[in-house]
Design an enzyme around this catalytic site. Structure first.
Site, short mmCIF file in Angstrom:
data_model
loop_
_atom_site.label_atom_id
_atom_site.label_comp_id
_atom_site.label_asym_id
_atom_site.label_seq_id
_atom_site.Cartn_x
_atom_site.Cartn_y
_atom_site.Cartn_z
N ARG A 243 -4.07 -7.72 1.83
CA ARG A 243 -2.74 -7.81 2.52
C ARG A 243 -3.05 -8.49 3.98
O ARG A 243 -4.25 -8.47 4.51
CB ARG A 243 -2.27 -6.72 2.88
CG ARG A 243 -1.78 -5.82 1.45
CD ARG A 243 -1.36 -4.38 1.77
NE ARG A 243 -0.80 -3.58 0.59
CZ ARG A 243 -1.66 -3.01 -0.11
NH1 ARG A 243 -3.02 -2.67 0.10
NH2 ARG A 243 -1.13 -2.33 -1.46
N LYS A 273 -3.25 0.43 3.15
CA LYS A 273 -2.10 1.14 2.98
C LYS A 273 -2.00 2.62 2.16
O LYS A 273 -1.25 3.45 2.69
CB LYS A 273 -1.01 0.27 2.02
CG LYS A 273 0.12 0.81 1.72
CD LYS A 273 1.11 -0.37 0.72
CE LYS A 273 2.55 0.21 0.58
NZ LYS A 273 3.31 -0.66 -0.13
N HIS A 333 1.61 -12.55 1.57
CA HIS A 333 1.71 -11.38 0.75
C HIS A 333 1.79 -11.84 -0.77
O HIS A 333 1.25 -11.22 -1.68
CB HIS A 333 2.66 -10.23 1.03
CG HIS A 333 2.56 -9.02 0.31
ND1 HIS A 333 1.87 -8.07 0.97
CD2 HIS A 333 2.96 -8.50 -0.84
CE1 HIS A 333 1.92 -7.01 0.22
NE2 HIS A 333 2.64 -7.41 -0.89
N ARG A 336 -1.11 -12.51 -3.41
CA ARG A 336 -1.20 -11.21 -4.36
C ARG A 336 -0.62 -11.37 -5.75
O ARG A 336 -1.29 -11.25 -6.58
CB ARG A 336 -1.05 -10.08 -3.69
CG ARG A 336 -1.92 -10.08 -2.57
CD ARG A 336 -1.24 -8.85 -1.49
NE ARG A 336 -1.07 -7.49 -2.07
CZ ARG A 336 -1.97 -6.73 -2.22
NH1 ARG A 336 -3.29 -6.79 -2.11
NH2 ARG A 336 -1.59 -5.49 -2.90
N HIS A 371 -3.39 -0.92 -5.22
CA HIS A 371 -2.05 -0.67 -5.22
C HIS A 371 -2.36 1.07 -5.60
O HIS A 371 -3.28 1.51 -6.00
CB HIS A 371 -1.48 -1.09 -6.72
CG HIS A 371 -1.02 -2.17 -6.66
ND1 HIS A 371 -0.64 -3.17 -7.50
CD2 HIS A 371 -0.40 -2.80 -5.18
CE1 HIS A 371 0.19 -4.18 -6.76
NE2 HIS A 371 0.25 -4.12 -5.65
N TYR A 381 -10.06 7.80 -8.57
CA TYR A 381 -11.36 7.09 -8.77
C TYR A 381 -12.35 6.89 -7.43
O TYR A 381 -11.74 6.98 -6.34
CB TYR A 381 -10.95 5.57 -9.25
CG TYR A 381 -9.90 4.97 -8.30
CD1 TYR A 381 -10.07 4.49 -7.00
CD2 TYR A 381 -8.79 4.48 -8.87
CE1 TYR A 381 -9.14 3.79 -6.47
CE2 TYR A 381 -7.63 3.81 -8.46
CZ TYR A 381 -7.87 3.56 -7.11
OH TYR A 381 -6.96 2.93 -6.28
#
Length: 417
Positions: A243, A273, A333, A336, A371, A381
């Site tokens: 980003r 984010k 953006h 992406r 994400h 994870y």
């Protein structure tokens, strides 16, 4: 002054509900449809609460006052009369809060600590105030929907869905543990407000990518150094799928092994984010570009702004695209989205008889894009998971960009594909 039987009988419905006070917090609520409901307003542990005693005339004045007296007695003992109602078989160990605590402790070890903290905070803020002191068998679908509606009222539709998911998981845990028989969230399908239609950031068709690459490589603005930094930032964003905010504040100390076999960029959780560290494996091209920009930068930022020791301004890159003629057609953006489209369209033929499968697993793509993961088990994870396959994927992407960059003939080739 206390209410009389005549006052209650004469009370008529009005355009709005209104109250008839009986004293010490007890009142009769007259609804718009004419129904009359007994309520007791009280404070417990600093919070104002409202206790229901039933409807008049089924519950008369004398009965309502007796129930008030019992509730006040419970309150005097330091207990909440809403929880410790007369005739209620209350067990603290079987409340929703108690079972939710067991559920969370059972799974916390498998979750990322920051994620586990967010889940519990969500429960504490939105769920426990309504369901926390209820017994599991007392919770009905309307009770759960009440929680969801309160969250939806503030426009937090994603959080409302996650809250429903967590409540359902607590009930599934309780069912498996023999603590209850059913899950009320199973009956809420279709009751939640739909998410608003997502407005995706503008991005070009992949067929127009060669033309974009050519224009970026030829980009010029006032001052060669400014032009160089803008070009480099745009290309680096394309190479790494990050980003704008993550790139603008990139600092020299975040880059590792740039001249070695495993170059990487470690972005701190404070800039991400989702609030967790993100490791970007770097292709040879990205590592070379980062090394070059670091060597030329005088301050700590890899992509410095016009003012000394300041990062690139938030509008530099998007304005650069505007100058190239991509206003409303391509955003930073949106790079992406271009990369994700490319990755998800790559297939390989395997097996006998032959079949086509994805070259890059969807988890690699989603993790590279940083994400959020709504499935909390998959979301737990380690920050470096899939580092090797992500590195290979980004190297393939960089090689693809190299193969089309600066070559006008590739525009026609891709458009025909």
């Amino acid at each position: 002054m206390a209410l009389s039987e005549i006052q209650i009988k004469k009370a008529k419905a009005a355009e709005r509900p209104y109250k008839l006070a009986d004293g010490e917090g007890l009142f009769l609520l007259v609804q718009k449809n004419g129904s009359k409901l007994w309520r007791l307003k009280y404070r417990c542990h600093g919070k104002e609460k409202l206790l229901s005693f039933g409807a008049y005339p089924e519950v008369g004045i004398a009965a309502a006052r007796e129930l008030k007296k019992v509730a006040k007695g419970v309150l005097a003992e330091g207990r909440d009369p809403m929880v410790h109602k007369p005739g209620r078989d209350f067990e603290q160990a079987k409340t929703f809060r108690a079972i939710a605590t067991m559920w969370h402790q059972n799974r916390a070890g498998s979750l990322d600590p920051a994620h586990a903290k967010r889940v519990w905070s969500r429960m504490d803020q939105d769920v426990f105030p309504v369901l926390g002191e209820l017994m599991m068998h007392e919770i009905t679908p309307p009770e759960v929907l009440k929680v969801i509606r309160k969250i939806e009222e503030r426009g937090a539709l994603d959080i409302s869905r996650r809250a429903k998911q967590c409540i359902g998981q607590v009930f599934q845990f309780a069912i498996a543990s023999g603590l209850c028989d059913s899950d009320p969230t199973a009956h809420l399908r279709g009751a939640l407000k739909p998410r608003p239609r997502v407005k995706h950031m503008a991005k070009l068709p992949l067929a127009q990518l060669p033309e974009l690459m050519i224009k970026i490589e030829q980009y010029q603005e006032e001052g060669e150094r400014r032009s160089e930094i803008t070009r480099a930032a745009l290309i680096f964003a394309l190479l790494t799928w990050v980003r704008t905010k993550e790139l603008r504040f990139a600092k020299k100390h975040e880059f590792e092994d740039l001249g070695g076999p495993s170059p990487a960029w470690r972005i701190g959780a404070d800039r991400m984010k989702m609030g967790r560290e993100h490791i970007v494996p770097l292709s040879r091209q990205a590592a070379s570009l980062a090394e070059e920009m670091i060597s030329k930068s005088e301050g700590e930022y890899v992509f410095p702004g016009q003012k000394p020791k300041m990062p690139l301004s938030e509008n530099t890159m998007i304005y650069g695209l505007y100058r190239l003629g991509y206003h409303g057609r391509q955003t930073v953006h949106g790079f992406r989205g271009l990369a994700s489209t490319w990755a998800n369209e790559q297939l390989v033929e395997v097996g006998e008889p032959p079949m086509w499968i994805r070259r890059y697993h969807e988890d690699w793509v989603e993790l590279q894009l940083a994400h959020s993961e709504e499935n909390e088990v998959r979301g737990a994870y380690n920050a470096a998971e899939y580092l090797a396959p992500r590195r290979a994927m980004l190297q393939d992407w960089a090689d693809f960009l190299d193969s089309i960059g600066g070559k006008p003939q590739n525009i026609a080739v891709l458009r025909a594909a």
